[in-house]
Design a protein around this motif. Sequence first.
Motif, PDB file in Angstrom:
ATOM      1  N   UNK A 151       0.852  -1.097  -0.205  1.00  0.00           N
ATOM      2  CA  UNK A 151      -0.085   0.041  -0.121  1.00  0.00           C
ATOM      3  C   UNK A 151       0.818   1.299  -0.149  1.00  0.00           C
ATOM      4  N   UNK A 152       0.220   2.329  -0.564  1.00  0.00           N
ATOM      5  CA  UNK A 152       1.291   3.500  -0.532  1.00  0.00           C
ATOM      6  C   UNK A 152       1.135   4.186   0.834  1.00  0.00           C
ATOM      7  N   UNK A 153       2.663   4.785   0.946  1.00  0.00           N
ATOM      8  CA  UNK A 153       2.654   5.613   2.213  1.00  0.00           C
ATOM      9  C   UNK A 153       1.896   6.620   2.727  1.00  0.00           C
ATOM     10  N   UNK A 154       1.307   6.702   3.858  1.00  0.00           N
ATOM     11  CA  UNK A 154       0.296   7.931   4.181  1.00  0.00           C
ATOM     12  C   UNK A 154       0.229   8.278   5.679  1.00  0.00           C
ATOM     13  N   UNK A 155       0.233   9.358   6.014  1.00  0.00           N
ATOM     14  CA  UNK A 155       0.251   9.809   7.390  1.00  0.00           C
ATOM     15  C   UNK A 155      -0.924  10.693   7.762  1.00  0.00           C
ATOM     16  N   UNK A 156      -1.421  10.490   8.675  1.00  0.00           N
ATOM     17  CA  UNK A 156      -2.704  11.331   9.362  1.00  0.00           C
ATOM     18  C   UNK A 156      -2.063  12.088  10.520  1.00  0.00           C
ATOM     19  N   UNK A 157      -2.307  13.236  10.511  1.00  0.00           N
ATOM     20  CA  UNK A 157      -1.846  14.170  11.912  1.00  0.00           C
ATOM     21  C   UNK A 157      -2.987  14.795  12.418  1.00  0.00           C
ATOM     22  N   UNK A 158      -3.379  14.366  13.712  1.00  0.00           N
ATOM     23  CA  UNK A 158      -4.841  15.072  14.395  1.00  0.00           C
ATOM     24  C   UNK A 158      -4.262  15.751  15.320  1.00  0.00           C
ATOM     25  N   UNK A 159      -4.522  17.054  15.135  1.00  0.00           N
ATOM     26  CA  UNK A 159      -4.262  18.126  16.309  1.00  0.00           C
ATOM     27  C   UNK A 159      -5.475  18.573  16.874  1.00  0.00           C
ATOM     28  N   UNK A 160      -5.601  18.478  18.255  1.00  0.00           N
ATOM     29  CA  UNK A 160      -6.618  18.926  19.008  1.00  0.00           C
ATOM     30  C   UNK A 160      -6.868  20.253  19.145  1.00  0.00           C
ATOM     31  N   UNK A 161      -7.871  20.752  18.800  1.00  0.00           N
ATOM     32  CA  UNK A 161      -8.285  22.158  18.970  1.00  0.00           C
ATOM     33  C   UNK A 161      -8.832  22.453  20.272  1.00  0.00           C
ATOM     34  N   UNK A 162      -8.095  23.308  21.233  1.00  0.00           N
ATOM     35  CA  UNK A 162      -8.716  23.379  22.719  1.00  0.00           C
ATOM     36  C   UNK A 162      -9.397  24.926  22.748  1.00  0.00           C
ATOM     37  N   UNK A 163      -9.492  25.529  21.588  1.00  0.00           N
ATOM     38  CA  UNK A 163     -10.220  26.719  21.734  1.00  0.00           C
ATOM     39  C   UNK A 163     -11.945  26.420  21.474  1.00  0.00           C
ATOM     40  N   UNK A 164     -12.793  27.199  22.435  1.00  0.00           N
ATOM     41  CA  UNK A 164     -14.077  26.911  22.254  1.00  0.00           C
ATOM     42  C   UNK A 164     -14.686  28.303  22.084  1.00  0.00           C
ATOM     43  N   UNK A 165     -16.111  28.286  21.750  1.00  0.00           N
ATOM     44  CA  UNK A 165     -16.674  29.525  21.973  1.00  0.00           C
ATOM     45  C   UNK A 165     -16.522  30.279  20.383  1.00  0.00           C
ATOM     46  N   UNK A 166     -16.488  31.465  20.396  1.00  0.00           N
ATOM     47  CA  UNK A 166     -16.104  32.459  19.235  1.00  0.00           C
ATOM     48  C   UNK A 166     -14.733  32.218  18.901  1.00  0.00           C
ATOM     49  N   UNK A 167     -13.823  32.119  19.612  1.00  0.00           N
ATOM     50  CA  UNK A 167     -12.507  31.842  19.197  1.00  0.00           C
ATOM     51  C   UNK A 167     -12.272  30.492  18.387  1.00  0.00           C
ATOM     52  N   UNK A 172     -11.639  27.578  13.357  1.00  0.00           N
ATOM     53  CA  UNK A 172     -11.897  26.813  12.504  1.00  0.00           C
ATOM     54  C   UNK A 172     -12.292  27.171  10.857  1.00  0.00           C
ATOM     55  N   UNK A 173     -12.812  28.634  10.911  1.00  0.00           N
ATOM     56  CA  UNK A 173     -12.950  29.382   9.749  1.00  0.00           C
ATOM     57  C   UNK A 173     -11.568  29.618   8.900  1.00  0.00           C
ATOM     58  N   UNK A 174     -10.608  29.897   9.994  1.00  0.00           N
ATOM     59  CA  UNK A 174      -9.211  30.192   9.433  1.00  0.00           C
ATOM     60  C   UNK A 174      -8.561  28.783   8.735  1.00  0.00           C
ATOM     61  N   UNK A 175      -8.918  27.583   9.574  1.00  0.00           N
ATOM     62  CA  UNK A 175      -8.474  26.226   9.210  1.00  0.00           C
ATOM     63  C   UNK A 175      -9.098  25.959   7.644  1.00  0.00           C
ATOM     64  N   UNK A 176     -10.521  26.112   7.742  1.00  0.00           N
ATOM     65  CA  UNK A 176     -11.119  25.936   6.630  1.00  0.00           C
ATOM     66  C   UNK A 176     -10.564  26.693   5.281  1.00  0.00           C
TER      67      UNK A 176
END
Length: 185
Positions: A151-167, A172-176
Amino acid sequence: MATAAKQREARYTSYNTRGYPGAYSGTAARQLVGEELLRPQPQVRPKQRTLARPRVRVREAGKVSVFAVVGFLAIAMLAVVMLLAYSYLMEVSDNTVTLRNEMDSLKTEEAKLRAQYELAYDLSGIETSMTAAGTMVKPQAGQIFYVSVSEPDSMQYFEQDTATGVQGVISSLETVWRNIVEYFN
């Protein structure tokens, strides 16, 4: 000639027998009916031979066209360039044959050197001597791991976003937005 005159006379007499009304009566043609028509005959001159040769008209030497000279020079230069190209091609061909012969000799020499190298080191003898001395141990079944690379090499990196509310919404809009920009770049 006398027969021709008689025939003409016979023709004229046949006209007289028919009798033309009015116009031809009393004219000169009517008076010449019985007489022979005399026509002046061309005088035949003896042929004379010309002793002089006929004059041949000689054409003047024309001017040489500039385009003709340039054309001949261009053809001559192309012929010289073609000869030089053929000589260069023959030289390259000769060098190619020489290099191929040299490559064949190097391949045979490589085969001989590989055979000598394999004979110089007896891998099975080295393995038995090292395992007998205890410095090298054969791996056991539990120590052997097989990795599948089908199978081809792949990697997934999950970063936890601790910000809540308006921030959190803003992050999340910046990430999008970053993902959209990366997608179109």
